[in-house]
Write an enzyme that holds these catalytic residues in place. Structure first.
Site, PDB file in Angstrom:
ATOM      1  N   GLU A   1      -0.454  -7.160   9.368  1.00 22.29           N
ATOM      2  CA  GLU A   1      -1.716  -6.516   8.984  1.00 22.29           C
ATOM      3  C   GLU A   1      -2.902  -7.161   9.713  1.00 22.29           C
ATOM      4  O   GLU A   1      -3.775  -6.481  10.220  1.00 22.29           O
ATOM      5  CB  GLU A   1      -1.886  -6.625   7.463  1.00 22.29           C
ATOM      6  CG  GLU A   1      -3.065  -5.843   6.901  1.00 22.29           C
ATOM      7  CD  GLU A   1      -3.143  -5.917   5.384  1.00 22.29           C
ATOM      8  OE1 GLU A   1      -2.363  -6.685   4.771  1.00 22.29           O
ATOM      9  OE2 GLU A   1      -3.991  -5.214   4.804  1.00 22.29           O
TER      10      GLU A   1
ATOM     11  N   GLN B   1     -13.805   6.479   2.817  1.00 22.28           N
ATOM     12  CA  GLN B   1     -13.574   5.396   3.793  1.00 22.28           C
ATOM     13  C   GLN B   1     -14.198   5.785   5.130  1.00 22.28           C
ATOM     14  O   GLN B   1     -14.598   6.936   5.315  1.00 22.28           O
ATOM     15  CB  GLN B   1     -12.055   5.162   3.964  1.00 22.28           C
ATOM     16  CG  GLN B   1     -11.571   3.916   3.251  1.00 22.28           C
ATOM     17  CD  GLN B   1     -10.135   3.556   3.562  1.00 22.28           C
ATOM     18  OE1 GLN B   1      -9.345   4.396   3.950  1.00 22.28           O
ATOM     19  NE2 GLN B   1      -9.784   2.296   3.371  1.00 22.28           N
TER      20      GLN B   1
ATOM     21  N   TRP C   1      -3.626   6.274   2.794  1.00 25.40           N
ATOM     22  CA  TRP C   1      -5.012   5.787   2.919  1.00 25.40           C
ATOM     23  C   TRP C   1      -5.710   6.579   4.011  1.00 25.40           C
ATOM     24  O   TRP C   1      -5.104   6.877   5.057  1.00 25.40           O
ATOM     25  CB  TRP C   1      -5.022   4.300   3.283  1.00 25.40           C
ATOM     26  CG  TRP C   1      -5.276   3.399   2.109  1.00 25.40           C
ATOM     27  CD1 TRP C   1      -6.456   2.788   1.788  1.00 25.40           C
ATOM     28  CD2 TRP C   1      -4.338   2.994   1.103  1.00 25.40           C
ATOM     29  NE1 TRP C   1      -6.302   2.045   0.645  1.00 25.40           N
ATOM     30  CE2 TRP C   1      -5.024   2.153   0.210  1.00 25.40           C
ATOM     31  CE3 TRP C   1      -2.992   3.278   0.853  1.00 25.40           C
ATOM     32  CZ2 TRP C   1      -4.408   1.577  -0.911  1.00 25.40           C
ATOM     33  CZ3 TRP C   1      -2.377   2.718  -0.249  1.00 25.40           C
ATOM     34  CH2 TRP C   1      -3.083   1.881  -1.110  1.00 25.40           C
TER      35      TRP C   1
ATOM     36  N   GLY D   1     -14.178  -0.108   4.433  1.00 27.31           N
ATOM     37  CA  GLY D   1     -12.892  -0.441   5.042  1.00 27.31           C
ATOM     38  C   GLY D   1     -12.725  -1.945   5.228  1.00 27.31           C
ATOM     39  O   GLY D   1     -11.618  -2.431   5.343  1.00 27.31           O
TER      40      GLY D   1
ATOM     41  N   ASP E   1     -13.033  -4.484   3.144  1.00 25.58           N
ATOM     42  CA  ASP E   1     -13.165  -4.638   1.693  1.00 25.58           C
ATOM     43  C   ASP E   1     -13.812  -5.941   1.240  1.00 25.58           C
ATOM     44  O   ASP E   1     -14.587  -5.965   0.305  1.00 25.58           O
ATOM     45  CB  ASP E   1     -11.773  -4.584   1.047  1.00 25.58           C
ATOM     46  CG  ASP E   1     -11.023  -3.304   1.364  1.00 25.58           C
ATOM     47  OD1 ASP E   1     -11.450  -2.557   2.259  1.00 25.58           O
ATOM     48  OD2 ASP E   1     -10.005  -3.053   0.705  1.00 25.58           O
TER      49      ASP E   1
ATOM     50  N   TYR F   1      -8.509 -12.214   4.092  1.00 26.71           N
ATOM     51  CA  TYR F   1      -8.723 -10.999   4.868  1.00 26.71           C
ATOM     52  C   TYR F   1     -10.186 -10.559   4.894  1.00 26.71           C
ATOM     53  O   TYR F   1     -10.890 -10.716   3.943  1.00 26.71           O
ATOM     54  CB  TYR F   1      -7.724  -9.929   4.483  1.00 26.71           C
ATOM     55  CG  TYR F   1      -7.990  -8.904   3.441  1.00 26.71           C
ATOM     56  CD1 TYR F   1      -7.315  -7.681   3.504  1.00 26.71           C
ATOM     57  CD2 TYR F   1      -8.867  -9.124   2.391  1.00 26.71           C
ATOM     58  CE1 TYR F   1      -7.525  -6.720   2.561  1.00 26.71           C
ATOM     59  CE2 TYR F   1      -9.071  -8.155   1.447  1.00 26.71           C
ATOM     60  CZ  TYR F   1      -8.403  -6.950   1.532  1.00 26.71           C
ATOM     61  OH  TYR F   1      -8.608  -5.992   0.598  1.00 26.71           O
TER      62      TYR F   1
ATOM     63  N   TYR G   1       0.855  -1.209   0.000  1.00 25.65           N
ATOM     64  CA  TYR G   1       0.000   0.000   0.000  1.00 25.65           C
ATOM     65  C   TYR G   1       0.884   1.250   0.000  1.00 25.65           C
ATOM     66  O   TYR G   1       1.092   1.871   1.036  1.00 25.65           O
ATOM     67  CB  TYR G   1      -0.890   0.000   1.249  1.00 25.65           C
ATOM     68  CG  TYR G   1      -1.825  -1.181   1.344  1.00 25.65           C
ATOM     69  CD1 TYR G   1      -2.871  -1.332   0.432  1.00 25.65           C
ATOM     70  CD2 TYR G   1      -1.684  -2.137   2.345  1.00 25.65           C
ATOM     71  CE1 TYR G   1      -3.745  -2.406   0.512  1.00 25.65           C
ATOM     72  CE2 TYR G   1      -2.557  -3.221   2.439  1.00 25.65           C
ATOM     73  CZ  TYR G   1      -3.580  -3.347   1.517  1.00 25.65           C
ATOM     74  OH  TYR G   1      -4.438  -4.403   1.598  1.00 25.65           O
TER      75      TYR G   1
ATOM     76  N   TRP H   1      -8.480   6.191   6.364  1.00 26.62           N
ATOM     77  CA  TRP H   1      -8.660   5.867   7.793  1.00 26.62           C
ATOM     78  C   TRP H   1      -7.371   5.354   8.409  1.00 26.62           C
ATOM     79  O   TRP H   1      -7.119   5.562   9.595  1.00 26.62           O
ATOM     80  CB  TRP H   1      -9.899   5.012   8.057  1.00 26.62           C
ATOM     81  CG  TRP H   1      -9.957   3.569   7.674  1.00 26.62           C
ATOM     82  CD1 TRP H   1      -9.375   2.959   6.626  1.00 26.62           C
ATOM     83  CD2 TRP H   1     -10.720   2.549   8.368  1.00 26.62           C
ATOM     84  NE1 TRP H   1      -9.722   1.635   6.593  1.00 26.62           N
ATOM     85  CE2 TRP H   1     -10.538   1.351   7.647  1.00 26.62           C
ATOM     86  CE3 TRP H   1     -11.523   2.536   9.491  1.00 26.62           C
ATOM     87  CZ2 TRP H   1     -11.141   0.145   8.034  1.00 26.62           C
ATOM     88  CZ3 TRP H   1     -12.130   1.335   9.880  1.00 26.62           C
ATOM     89  CH2 TRP H   1     -11.939   0.164   9.164  1.00 26.62           C
ATOM     90  N   ASP H   2      -6.503   4.735   7.591  1.00 25.94           N
ATOM     91  CA  ASP H   2      -5.188   4.338   8.117  1.00 25.94           C
ATOM     92  C   ASP H   2      -4.464   5.559   8.682  1.00 25.94           C
ATOM     93  O   ASP H   2      -3.916   5.538   9.788  1.00 25.94           O
ATOM     94  CB  ASP H   2      -4.299   3.750   7.010  1.00 25.94           C
ATOM     95  CG  ASP H   2      -4.808   2.436   6.458  1.00 25.94           C
ATOM     96  OD1 ASP H   2      -5.899   2.438   5.865  1.00 25.94           O
ATOM     97  OD2 ASP H   2      -4.126   1.406   6.631  1.00 25.94           O
TER      98      ASP H   2
ATOM     99  N   TYR I   1       0.900  -0.872  -7.567  1.00 30.92           N
ATOM    100  CA  TYR I   1      -0.476  -0.871  -7.049  1.00 30.92           C
ATOM    101  C   TYR I   1      -1.503  -0.739  -8.169  1.00 30.92           C
ATOM    102  O   TYR I   1      -1.356   0.072  -9.089  1.00 30.92           O
ATOM    103  CB  TYR I   1      -0.666   0.298  -6.065  1.00 30.92           C
ATOM    104  CG  TYR I   1      -2.032   0.250  -5.419  1.00 30.92           C
ATOM    105  CD1 TYR I   1      -2.276  -0.578  -4.330  1.00 30.92           C
ATOM    106  CD2 TYR I   1      -3.095   0.990  -5.948  1.00 30.92           C
ATOM    107  CE1 TYR I   1      -3.543  -0.658  -3.772  1.00 30.92           C
ATOM    108  CE2 TYR I   1      -4.362   0.913  -5.393  1.00 30.92           C
ATOM    109  CZ  TYR I   1      -4.580   0.092  -4.301  1.00 30.92           C
ATOM    110  OH  TYR I   1      -5.832   0.003  -3.759  1.00 30.92           O
TER     111      TYR I   1
HETATM  112  C1  GLC Z   1      -7.069  -2.842   2.877  1.00 32.49           C
HETATM  113  C2  GLC Z   1      -8.114  -2.711   3.976  1.00 32.49           C
HETATM  114  C3  GLC Z   1      -8.486  -1.248   4.163  1.00 32.49           C
HETATM  115  C4  GLC Z   1      -7.227  -0.441   4.444  1.00 32.49           C
HETATM  116  C5  GLC Z   1      -6.173  -0.662   3.357  1.00 32.49           C
HETATM  117  C6  GLC Z   1      -4.828  -0.050   3.705  1.00 32.49           C
HETATM  118  O1  GLC Z   1      -7.568  -2.435   1.662  1.00 32.49           O
HETATM  119  O2  GLC Z   1      -9.228  -3.474   3.692  1.00 32.49           O
HETATM  120  O3  GLC Z   1      -9.405  -1.092   5.209  1.00 32.49           O
HETATM  121  O4  GLC Z   1      -7.525   0.904   4.538  1.00 32.49           O
HETATM  122  O5  GLC Z   1      -5.951  -2.043   3.190  1.00 32.49           O
HETATM  123  O6  GLC Z   1      -4.351  -0.568   4.910  1.00 32.49           O
END
Ligand code: GLC
Length: 434
Positions: A400, A107, A39, A167, A169, A356, A35, A41-42, A87
């Site tokens: 994760e 998100q 992001w 979130g 997914d 996941y 990633y 909410w991260d 990505y």
């Molecule tokens: C995955 C998770 C998502 C998160 C992203 C980055 O896509 O499902 O919730 O924001 O990874 O960690």
């Protein structure tokens, strides 16, 4: 003394992961290759962890995210600060006319809650005040967007148009609703995630096709939200996103009433809270005695139960009548798995220990659920969640997600929000695991 050193070492490692995943001192990637962007909410979860070593860097993290807020108020789920061919789907698929480019969906809105948390412990008042002056109007605008564009009829049920907006997914909750997404117009694409993580821990191809087809539909409709409300084939009221927004509205209300920023919006926020509180009962099913996400197209509750069913505790002020049945379910899950809280109902045959959002434990979910239970006076359950999270991370690193039976660490390594969850939640329970 040895134990003391252990926790210090874990704290140091967590801070070091955040430092290594930081980019240009402005934002943090969730994990190095898997990633490689910011992001939504991260970043907000990460900011709270950053605040343990630098308040300024924590505020900057959230400010950077909000610099990419759309004119409409939406805060995108990804900001593509730099090119990263590892990505997919990248900016050329999302085709949003922003600089830097962004994705076109959102998100779960944890920003208000994290801004409040950072503010409450802040020592540098000038910096905090500067951050609040910038962030509060923008968070208000985002919440306004949720209530207006994603609930145009004022029902108190906020819609998600894509599984990625929840979130969670790849949750089994989205399997049925996703089946209505047509695949005829899907243009060819190449996935990149399975180059980096074993395919068994990631979504299957049919799901991914639908994820991408939805995205293409949003692009074709220029992301016009109210139009999409009527035509999107996937429209759910996620119990997770709705609880998180409810909590965020409560924290935003606290912020405007306490800090003097945007205080004149208090009544508006109270209206949002009231609408959401009134809608909460619609997520409840008397037969299962549990909260369910809703399919807003069929109007039916989605039968699958996930860890998000416990998030209404985190939403705050959960009416008493819901407590006992939820605690009963919690106890049943706790007796079934080794590590709480599995992301998905461990009694459901669709439970998958490694894939996941279909079974594994997520530290950030544990953080929210644990705090929600604690705030309602359920210390034993909060303790179980806290110590399980601490054990998982201490034994298997800042992964994760984790197998709820074997504790095995899964998905990406050196994960930013896992490091942050350690610093803000799990490490408080570490002593109790010894
Ligand atoms: C995955 C998770 C998502 C998160 C992203 C980055 O896509 O499902 O919730 O924001 O990874 O960690």
């Amino acid at each position: 003394m040895t134990d003391y050193k252990d926790i210090e070492e874990l704290n140091r490692t967590a801070i070091e992961i955040l430092r290594r995943n930081s980019r240009e001192e402005r934002y943090t990637v969730p994990a190095q290759k898997l990633y490689p962007f910011q992001w939504n909410w991260d970043s907000c979860f990460v900011a709270e962890g950053l605040a343990t070593s630098s308040e300024d860097r924590a505020w900057t993290e959230i400010e950077t995210l909000f610099r990419s807020q759309w004119e409409s108020g939406k805060v995108p789920h990804i900001v593509f600060h730099k090119d990263a061919p590892s990505y997919f789907p990248g900016p050329d698929r999302w085709r949003c006319a922003n600089t830097p480019p962004t994705s076109g969906i959102t998100q779960p809105p944890v920003a208000a809650t994290k801004v409040r948390a950072i503010y409450e412990t802040a020592k540098d008042n000038d910096r905090a005040d500067k951050a609040l002056a910038y962030l509060i109007p923008r968070i208000l605008k985002w919440h306004h967007w949720f209530h207006n564009e994603r609930d145009p009829n004022g029902s108190g049920l906020i819609a998600a148009y894509h599984p990625w907006e929840t979130g969670r997914d790849n949750s089994p909750e989205w399997d049925e609703p996703l089946k209505s997404v047509p695949l005829e117009t899907l243009k060819p694409y190449t996935r990149r995630d399975t180059d980096l993580v074993p395919a068994a821990q990631r979504p299957v191809k049919e799901e991914y096709d639908r994820f991408v087809a939805l995205l293409d539909l949003f692009v074709a409709n220029n992301y016009i939200q109210k139009r999409l409300y009527d035509i999107t084939p996937f429209k759910v009221a996620d119990i997770g996103l709705n609880s998180i927004l409810l909590r965020a509205n409560r924290d935003l209300l606290w912020l405007v009433e306490t800090t003097g920023h945007q205080g004149h919006h208090a009544e508006q926020i109270k209206d949002w809270i009231e609408a959401q509180e009134q809608a909460l009962g619609q997520f409840w099913n008397d037969e299962t005695e549990c909260f369910h996400s809703l399919d807003l197209i069929s109007g039916a509750p989605i039968p699958d139960i996930t860890a998000a069913a416990f998030l209404p505790f985190y939403g705050g002020d959960l009416p008493e009548q819901f407590h006992e049945p939820l605690l009963k379910r919690f106890a049943a899950w706790a007796g079934k798995v080794e590590f709480m809280v599995p992301g998905f109902d461990p009694f459901n045959p669709k439970f998958h220990a490694e894939r996941y959002w279909r079974g594994p434990v997520w530290p950030i979910m544990n953080y929210m659920i644990g705090n929600g239970l604690h705030d309602h006076g359920y210390g034993d359950q909060a303790l179980r969640i806290g110590t399980d999270t601490a054990r998982l991370i201490a034994a298997h690193g800042f992964m994760e997600y984790f197998n709820a039976y074997t504790a095995e660490g899964l998905g990406g390594h050196d994960f930013s929000w896992t490091a942050s969850s350690w610093l803000c939640h799990a490490n408080r329970y570490y002593a109790a695991t010894l």
